[in-house]
Design a protein around this motif. Structure first.
Motif, PDB file in Angstrom:
ATOM      1  N   PRO A   5       0.819  -1.223   0.000  1.00 33.08           N
ATOM      2  CA  PRO A   5       0.000   0.000   0.000  1.00 33.08           C
ATOM      3  C   PRO A   5       0.850   1.269   0.000  1.00 33.08           C
ATOM      4  CG  PRO A   5      -0.124  -1.125   2.126  1.00 33.08           C
ATOM      5  CD  PRO A   5       0.563  -2.059   1.190  1.00 33.08           C
ATOM      6  N   ASP A   6       2.047   1.210   0.594  1.00 28.71           N
ATOM      7  CA  ASP A   6       2.922   2.382   0.582  1.00 28.71           C
ATOM      8  C   ASP A   6       3.429   2.674  -0.826  1.00 28.71           C
ATOM      9  OD1 ASP A   6       2.690   2.875   3.291  1.00 28.71           O
ATOM     10  OD2 ASP A   6       4.414   1.645   3.820  1.00 28.71           O
ATOM     11  N   ALA A   7       3.746   1.625  -1.563  1.00 26.07           N
ATOM     12  CA  ALA A   7       4.174   1.817  -2.951  1.00 26.07           C
ATOM     13  C   ALA A   7       3.033   2.428  -3.768  1.00 26.07           C
ATOM     14  CB  ALA A   7       4.619   0.489  -3.559  1.00 26.07           C
ATOM     15  N   ALA A   8       1.810   1.975  -3.498  1.00 25.74           N
ATOM     16  CA  ALA A   8       0.659   2.541  -4.201  1.00 25.74           C
ATOM     17  C   ALA A   8       0.504   4.027  -3.878  1.00 25.74           C
ATOM     18  CB  ALA A   8      -0.612   1.773  -3.814  1.00 25.74           C
ATOM     19  N   ALA A  12       0.778   7.168  -6.394  1.00 24.78           N
ATOM     20  CA  ALA A  12      -0.261   8.194  -6.434  1.00 24.78           C
ATOM     21  C   ALA A  12       0.364   9.584  -6.313  1.00 24.78           C
ATOM     22  CB  ALA A  12      -1.277   7.965  -5.317  1.00 24.78           C
ATOM     23  N   PHE A  13       1.344   9.710  -5.436  1.00 25.50           N
ATOM     24  CA  PHE A  13       2.046  10.988  -5.303  1.00 25.50           C
ATOM     25  C   PHE A  13       2.796  11.318  -6.591  1.00 25.50           C
ATOM     26  CE2 PHE A  13       6.161  13.051  -4.067  1.00 25.50           C
ATOM     27  CZ  PHE A  13       5.650  14.332  -3.968  1.00 25.50           C
ATOM     28  N   GLN A  14       3.390  10.305  -7.190  1.00 27.49           N
ATOM     29  CA  GLN A  14       4.082  10.488  -8.471  1.00 27.49           C
ATOM     30  C   GLN A  14       3.117  11.047  -9.513  1.00 27.49           C
ATOM     31  OE1 GLN A  14       5.339   6.922 -10.797  1.00 27.49           O
ATOM     32  NE2 GLN A  14       7.424   7.623 -10.333  1.00 27.49           N
ATOM     33  N   GLY A  15       1.845  10.665  -9.382  1.00 29.78           N
ATOM     34  CA  GLY A  15       0.828  11.148 -10.303  1.00 29.78           C
ATOM     35  C   GLY A  15       0.235  12.492  -9.921  1.00 29.78           C
ATOM     36  N   GLY A  16       0.737  13.086  -8.829  1.00 31.08           N
ATOM     37  CA  GLY A  16       0.290  14.424  -8.468  1.00 31.08           C
ATOM     38  C   GLY A  16      -0.555  14.534  -7.213  1.00 31.08           C
ATOM     39  N   GLU A  18      -0.754  15.050  -3.685  1.00 33.18           N
ATOM     40  CA  GLU A  18       0.067  15.492  -2.546  1.00 33.18           C
ATOM     41  C   GLU A  18      -0.407  14.859  -1.239  1.00 33.18           C
ATOM     42  OE1 GLU A  18       2.755  17.370  -2.167  1.00 33.18           O
ATOM     43  OE2 GLU A  18       3.046  17.875  -4.283  1.00 33.18           O
ATOM     44  N   ARG A  19      -1.686  14.524  -1.150  1.00 31.72           N
ATOM     45  CA  ARG A  19      -2.190  13.896   0.071  1.00 31.72           C
ATOM     46  C   ARG A  19      -1.541  12.536   0.288  1.00 31.72           C
ATOM     47  NH1 ARG A  19      -8.465  14.032  -1.072  1.00 31.72           N
ATOM     48  NH2 ARG A  19      -7.549  13.278  -3.021  1.00 31.72           N
ATOM     49  N   ALA A  20      -1.207  11.846  -0.790  1.00 31.16           N
ATOM     50  CA  ALA A  20      -0.565  10.539  -0.669  1.00 31.16           C
ATOM     51  C   ALA A  20       0.812  10.683  -0.014  1.00 31.16           C
ATOM     52  CB  ALA A  20      -0.426   9.894  -2.053  1.00 31.16           C
ATOM     53  N   PHE A  21       1.536  11.739  -0.371  1.00 31.40           N
ATOM     54  CA  PHE A  21       2.843  11.968   0.253  1.00 31.40           C
ATOM     55  C   PHE A  21       2.669  12.266   1.739  1.00 31.40           C
ATOM     56  CE2 PHE A  21       6.336  14.679   1.635  1.00 31.40           C
ATOM     57  CZ  PHE A  21       7.431  13.893   1.272  1.00 31.40           C
ATOM     58  N   PHE A  70       8.221  -0.192  -0.576  1.00 34.12           N
ATOM     59  CA  PHE A  70       8.505   1.225  -0.339  1.00 34.12           C
ATOM     60  C   PHE A  70       9.367   1.397   0.906  1.00 34.12           C
ATOM     61  CE2 PHE A  70       7.577   5.114   1.990  1.00 34.12           C
ATOM     62  CZ  PHE A  70       7.892   6.081   1.044  1.00 34.12           C
ATOM     63  N   LYS A  71       9.068   0.635   1.957  1.00 31.90           N
ATOM     64  CA  LYS A  71       9.821   0.750   3.212  1.00 31.90           C
ATOM     65  C   LYS A  71      11.303   0.449   2.988  1.00 31.90           C
ATOM     66  CE  LYS A  71       9.735  -0.967   7.976  1.00 31.90           C
ATOM     67  NZ  LYS A  71       9.055  -1.867   8.930  1.00 31.90           N
ATOM     68  N   THR A  72      11.592  -0.537   2.164  1.00 30.34           N
ATOM     69  CA  THR A  72      12.991  -0.866   1.864  1.00 30.34           C
ATOM     70  C   THR A  72      13.669   0.294   1.154  1.00 30.34           C
ATOM     71  OG1 THR A  72      12.370  -3.203   1.644  1.00 30.34           O
ATOM     72  CG2 THR A  72      14.489  -2.550   0.705  1.00 30.34           C
ATOM     73  N   TRP A  73      12.987   0.857   0.168  1.00 31.71           N
ATOM     74  CA  TRP A  73      13.532   2.001  -0.578  1.00 31.71           C
ATOM     75  C   TRP A  73      13.737   3.195   0.344  1.00 31.71           C
ATOM     76  CZ3 TRP A  73      10.924   6.655  -2.313  1.00 31.71           C
ATOM     77  CH2 TRP A  73      11.622   7.372  -3.298  1.00 31.71           C
ATOM     78  N   LEU A  74      12.772   3.445   1.240  1.00 30.65           N
ATOM     79  CA  LEU A  74      12.873   4.553   2.182  1.00 30.65           C
ATOM     80  C   LEU A  74      14.068   4.380   3.112  1.00 30.65           C
ATOM     81  CD1 LEU A  74      11.603   7.120   3.460  1.00 30.65           C
ATOM     82  CD2 LEU A  74      10.218   5.575   4.890  1.00 30.65           C
TER      83      LEU A  74
END
Length: 198
Positions: A5-8, A12-16, A18-21, A70-74
């Protein structure tokens, strides 16, 4: 990764969105501060480093690819950032201390097992917390990173290998050496009854 879900949220943030970030920051911000504190032992600087990490995440959005959790990347971003901070020399092997020279508590005592119910147990918990912080301060960079990621953040060997950009066998070796050092440093707390001295 569709199951992450974090990657999703990052996509979503990549798509614009800001709430996802903001959601990602809310989910992982406190953990990032705690993680950074294991390196610099300074509350204010840990907060700054965690903010730097999320700034890097924000700036990297366009290049983000969900090839790992996502957690690994973070944590890869955070680990590299903290190791670079250590290499600057200001925080290397510095023991945690307050302005009055008394050793400070770690950023998150709640992460330690058990809950103190008496003054003696509270004193024992603080002494143990100080020993853990001292141990982390003395470990070599890569051993510290592997130990924190495994024992305190709960990442798997495979995830740690991705974070540190090394092999699983190298991670096991780092953790073995760090665990041996930890066993020696924490030996006073390994017995069934230990006296807490002022």
């Amino acid at each position: 990764m569709a199951s992450d879900p974090d990657a999703a949220l990052m996509l979503a943030f990549q798509g614009g969105d800001e709430r996802a970030f903001r959601t990602l920051f809310d989910r992982h911000g406190r953990a990032m501060v705690r993680f950074c504190h294991h390196y610099v032992k300074d509350d204010a600087r840990a907060e700054e480093l965690a903010q730097d990490v999320f700034l890097k995440v924000h700036r990297s959005a366009a290049r983000y690819q969900p090839t790992a959790r996502f957690k690994t990347w973070l944590y890869r971003i955070a680990s590299n950032h903290c190791l670079n901070e250590l290499r600057r020399g200001e925080y290397a092997a510095r023991e945690p201390a307050r302005a009055d020279g008394v050793p400070s508590e770690p950023a998150d005592l709640d992460a330690l097992p058990g809950g103190a119910t008496t003054p003696e147990e509270a004193a024992m918990g603080q002494a143990l917390a100080g020993a853990v912080e001292g141990l982390l301060a003395r470990l070599p960079e890569k051993q510290r990173a592997a130990f924190v990621l495994c024992r305190l953040e709960g990442l798997s060997y495979e995830e740690i290998a991705e974070v540190l950009e090394t092999s699983v066998s190298a991670v096991k070796s780092l953790l073995h050496r760090a665990t041996v050092a930890a066993a020696e440093a924490l030996a006073p707390w390994s017995g069934p009854e230990k006296e807490v001295r002022p």
